[in-house]
Motif scaffolding. Sequence first.
Motif, PDB file in Angstrom:
ATOM      1  N   VAL A  14     -24.876  23.165  33.427  1.00  0.00           N
ATOM      2  CA  VAL A  14     -24.144  23.855  32.363  1.00  0.00           C
ATOM      3  C   VAL A  14     -24.752  25.245  32.212  1.00  0.00           C
ATOM      4  O   VAL A  14     -25.923  25.387  31.881  1.00  0.00           O
ATOM      5  N   GLY A  15     -23.944  26.277  32.493  1.00  0.00           N
ATOM      6  CA  GLY A  15     -24.410  27.661  32.365  1.00  0.00           C
ATOM      7  C   GLY A  15     -24.609  28.291  33.728  1.00  0.00           C
ATOM      8  O   GLY A  15     -25.352  27.771  34.561  1.00  0.00           O
ATOM      9  N   ALA A  16     -23.919  29.408  33.964  1.00  0.00           N
ATOM     10  CA  ALA A  16     -24.028  30.093  35.256  1.00  0.00           C
ATOM     11  C   ALA A  16     -24.652  31.472  35.078  1.00  0.00           C
ATOM     12  O   ALA A  16     -24.176  32.468  35.605  1.00  0.00           O
ATOM     13  N   GLY A  17     -25.741  31.529  34.298  1.00  0.00           N
ATOM     14  CA  GLY A  17     -26.566  32.737  34.251  1.00  0.00           C
ATOM     15  C   GLY A  17     -27.576  32.646  35.395  1.00  0.00           C
ATOM     16  O   GLY A  17     -27.414  31.826  36.314  1.00  0.00           O
ATOM     17  N   THR A 201     -20.412  28.690  20.308  1.00  0.00           N
ATOM     18  CA  THR A 201     -20.081  27.454  21.025  1.00  0.00           C
ATOM     19  C   THR A 201     -19.251  26.487  20.173  1.00  0.00           C
ATOM     20  O   THR A 201     -18.251  25.938  20.636  1.00  0.00           O
ATOM     21  N   ASP A 202     -19.652  26.309  18.899  1.00  0.00           N
ATOM     22  CA  ASP A 202     -18.925  25.339  18.072  1.00  0.00           C
ATOM     23  C   ASP A 202     -17.468  25.758  17.855  1.00  0.00           C
ATOM     24  O   ASP A 202     -16.563  24.919  17.890  1.00  0.00           O
ATOM     25  N   SER A 233     -28.599  27.082  23.693  1.00  0.00           N
ATOM     26  CA  SER A 233     -28.292  25.874  24.482  1.00  0.00           C
ATOM     27  C   SER A 233     -27.631  24.680  23.773  1.00  0.00           C
ATOM     28  O   SER A 233     -28.216  24.025  22.921  1.00  0.00           O
ATOM     29  N   TRP A 234     -26.424  24.399  24.205  1.00  0.00           N
ATOM     30  CA  TRP A 234     -25.684  23.224  23.709  1.00  0.00           C
ATOM     31  C   TRP A 234     -26.356  21.956  24.224  1.00  0.00           C
ATOM     32  O   TRP A 234     -26.482  20.975  23.505  1.00  0.00           O
ATOM     33  N   VAL A 235     -26.799  21.978  25.475  1.00  0.00           N
ATOM     34  CA  VAL A 235     -27.435  20.777  26.041  1.00  0.00           C
ATOM     35  C   VAL A 235     -28.697  20.443  25.237  1.00  0.00           C
ATOM     36  O   VAL A 235     -28.948  19.278  24.904  1.00  0.00           O
ATOM     37  N   ARG A 236     -29.448  21.468  24.895  1.00  0.00           N
ATOM     38  CA  ARG A 236     -30.672  21.221  24.105  1.00  0.00           C
ATOM     39  C   ARG A 236     -30.315  20.556  22.778  1.00  0.00           C
ATOM     40  O   ARG A 236     -30.995  19.628  22.333  1.00  0.00           O
ATOM     41  N   ARG A 237     -29.237  21.016  22.184  1.00  0.00           N
ATOM     42  CA  ARG A 237     -28.809  20.421  20.906  1.00  0.00           C
ATOM     43  C   ARG A 237     -28.439  18.952  21.073  1.00  0.00           C
ATOM     44  O   ARG A 237     -28.740  18.122  20.219  1.00  0.00           O
ATOM     45  N   GLN A 238     -27.783  18.622  22.192  1.00  0.00           N
ATOM     46  CA  GLN A 238     -27.396  17.219  22.407  1.00  0.00           C
ATOM     47  C   GLN A 238     -28.623  16.332  22.486  1.00  0.00           C
ATOM     48  O   GLN A 238     -28.618  15.182  22.071  1.00  0.00           O
ATOM     49  N   LEU A 239     -29.692  16.860  23.043  1.00  0.00           N
ATOM     50  CA  LEU A 239     -30.910  16.069  23.220  1.00  0.00           C
ATOM     51  C   LEU A 239     -31.739  16.030  21.943  1.00  0.00           C
ATOM     52  O   LEU A 239     -32.648  15.223  21.814  1.00  0.00           O
ATOM     53  N   GLY A 240     -31.437  16.958  21.026  1.00  0.00           N
ATOM     54  CA  GLY A 240     -32.233  17.031  19.793  1.00  0.00           C
ATOM     55  C   GLY A 240     -33.603  17.646  20.027  1.00  0.00           C
ATOM     56  O   GLY A 240     -34.505  17.473  19.205  1.00  0.00           O
ATOM     57  N   PHE A 241     -33.769  18.368  21.113  1.00  0.00           N
ATOM     58  CA  PHE A 241     -35.070  19.005  21.368  1.00  0.00           C
ATOM     59  C   PHE A 241     -35.136  20.328  20.596  1.00  0.00           C
ATOM     60  O   PHE A 241     -34.126  20.970  20.333  1.00  0.00           O
ATOM     61  N   GLN A 242     -36.368  20.716  20.301  1.00  0.00           N
ATOM     62  CA  GLN A 242     -36.565  21.917  19.489  1.00  0.00           C
ATOM     63  C   GLN A 242     -37.233  23.024  20.280  1.00  0.00           C
ATOM     64  O   GLN A 242     -38.002  22.753  21.204  1.00  0.00           O
ATOM     65  N   LEU A 243     -36.974  24.257  19.833  1.00  0.00           N
ATOM     66  CA  LEU A 243     -37.792  25.382  20.293  1.00  0.00           C
ATOM     67  C   LEU A 243     -38.841  25.599  19.214  1.00  0.00           C
ATOM     68  O   LEU A 243     -38.508  25.622  18.028  1.00  0.00           O
ATOM     69  N   GLU A 244     -40.084  25.745  19.601  1.00  0.00           N
ATOM     70  CA  GLU A 244     -41.144  25.914  18.609  1.00  0.00           C
ATOM     71  C   GLU A 244     -41.731  27.309  18.686  1.00  0.00           C
ATOM     72  O   GLU A 244     -41.928  27.841  19.778  1.00  0.00           O
ATOM     73  N   ASP A 363     -33.673  30.464  29.392  1.00  0.00           N
ATOM     74  CA  ASP A 363     -33.712  30.801  27.960  1.00  0.00           C
ATOM     75  C   ASP A 363     -33.484  29.567  27.081  1.00  0.00           C
ATOM     76  O   ASP A 363     -33.821  29.583  25.906  1.00  0.00           O
ATOM     77  N   ALA A 364     -32.941  28.519  27.618  1.00  0.00           N
ATOM     78  CA  ALA A 364     -32.738  27.297  26.834  1.00  0.00           C
ATOM     79  C   ALA A 364     -34.077  26.695  26.402  1.00  0.00           C
ATOM     80  O   ALA A 364     -34.121  25.921  25.446  1.00  0.00           O
TER      81      ALA A 364
END
Length: 676
Positions: A14-17, A201-202, A233-244, A363-364
Amino acid sequence: TLPQAEDHADVLIVGAGPAGLMLANWLSRCGVKTRIVDKRGTKIFNGQADGLQCRTLEIFDSFDFADRAWRESNHMLEICLWNPDEQGRIRRSDRIPDTIPGISRFQQVVLHQGRIERFFLDSIKEHSDIVVERGVLPTTFEFDDAKADDFNEYPINVTVRTLSDVESTPQQQQQHHKSADGKETTVSDGLFRSNLAADDTDDLIRAAEANSRVDQVESIKAKFLVGCDGAHSWVRRQLGFQLEGDSTDYIWGVLDIVPITDFPDIRQRCAIHSANAGSVMVIPRENKLVRLYIQLQSTEHAQAGGKADRSWITPEIILQSAQKILHPYKLDYSYCDWWTAYQIGQRVGNQFSLKERVFLAGDAVHTHSPKAGQGMNVSMQDTYNLGWKLAHVVKGYSDPSILKTYQSERRKIAQDLIAFDHRFSRLFSGRPAKDIMDEEGVSMEEFKAAFEKGNEFASGIAVNYGASLIVAKEGDDTSIAQDKSTRVISKPQLAAKIDIGKRMPSFKVLNQSDARPWHLQELLKSNGKWRIIVFPGHLSAPTNMQRMQTLGARLGAKDSFIHRYTPTNQQIDSVIEVLTVHAGPRASLELLDLPEAFHPYSETLGWDYWKVFVDDQSYHEGHGQAYVNYGIDPVKGASVILRPDQYVSWVGEVDDYDEMERFFAGFMKAQNLEKE
Ligand code: FAD
């Protein structure tokens, strides 16, 4: 499941950067069934990232397109530092080389992201039928935990929807500029991709779901999913992972212009600290462009949520700030190519992977300021690290445990990057100290020292992966349980200047058969092969020749590990390739005096003349002194194992077949099992 069906992919990106395209490119070379979707209708055309590190160019070269980047880009050779003098007038205080001399055969260059995306797209097209599916948006994600441990299964299910042209085209504002000569120009902004812009995205998902055309909905089943979908990142949101990490209030403006100026160093990379008006970074670019990175000192515009109001940021504001910093020099433009604004947020993902089935890259999982020119490079290098590992697991060459090294290797790099950016931002953004008693100000000596040190980091060459299943060196890697007593450990003293865990350095060697000089790295194409490079020393010494006979006999035997790990229907060098670099002289050896394992024979193609090389004087390009530069004693020699991404895994005795076998046995899977 129907593994051959269109809706079943080995890898869904997902994402073609830059991160997504690097991954698709790797997978295109390895024949992995891949789909790649991007919500935008087009690729980038101008602006955005532009700095390419030496390491990135080395990687491009391993995919055969560094020459395009090298030719089209602007080369940066020197950095000039400008600081205020006692009267507060800016003066050039230093010149330093932009790339540390000798660190790589490439130097840092700048070329805008759109061209780099183009090189990837051409390369992917040339090597596969993978096509970037644009205007295609994932809307739902399901993960079947029960299937996660079986790597033949497809635990991932993603619904994707095709957007209309209008939806997939981001809105851009037009801005006008009148230069001193009265000429008016208009330019589109790059804010829609900046981290100051709200994520759309939403809204797009809602729009796509409202679209009633059924043929625009598809459900894709995948073995692996890789989120290369940028900072939001939408994928990151699906996983519930955080950026700290924090989001500071430094806001930077970026302007790409053809400058009209009397500032003498406008074609050099410059870091300019003014006494009171802030700092600017000057990046000379291709096509007469110059990029200005300017800190807009407007923390008062920051809002409670940490995100700034950006409506006040225009090209005029950025230009005026630059004019103040550069005073008494003059600066204006008639042509502006692009501009954007950026808020510095320095954050790293807490996890890079869900059960080694879903991964995040680029960047995700790390965001930071743009001015050290790192983001695009580190993002591409994330997926350069991941691509071959995924391919080897999909093809059944390797145990899935190697996938754990993605997080252990790349999260550390992201953390180092953020630490570097922290130091660098403070030094760059701070006001210069007036004298040594001025503790709040930044010492320009300290800035220069950090710049010079940062240069090694910024080149990408310093990356040094820790001990793991695939890096045989001392040290703990907590992410991988290994029994210490059976662990394979290198003998680094045999090649004192090769760092295990770093990329293989490159020096010139000559082809034994036709005398052509090659940079060693040119022999290490990114085609998915592991490599054993044998440095047998002087082959006129009978002991050294004897070792080659012994090693050749064992590698060439029908039950050797090379045969075991190579599918019967493939060339013997297709999974593990053996290269030799002897210590010369070239004329002292005939290729066919070496055992066949070092120059394999094929009924249709005869001997392979592209496997044996020598460290000797060339006719036209000098002497690479490879043995001296690698710190290998030509009396004793050494063997080196390299990963498919050119990083050094193991260093040992020339003929230590048993240790080589043990190393590969740690993660490789036997092929041709029916015959054993
Ligand atoms: P991105 O480039 O952000 O790509 C993400 C892709 O995913 C996009 O194509 C997007 O359309 C797509 N996408 C997003 N969400 C979805 C979704 N839900 N569904 C489908 N697709 C989606 N880096 C450098 O190395 N050097 C520099 O000099 C430099 N300068 C910069 C200057 C500026 C002004 C900016 C803004 C950035 C700069 N960077 C620089 C950083 C660099 O642009 C990024 O680090 C890099 O682009 C990250 O690559 P990526 O592939 O991870 O993400």
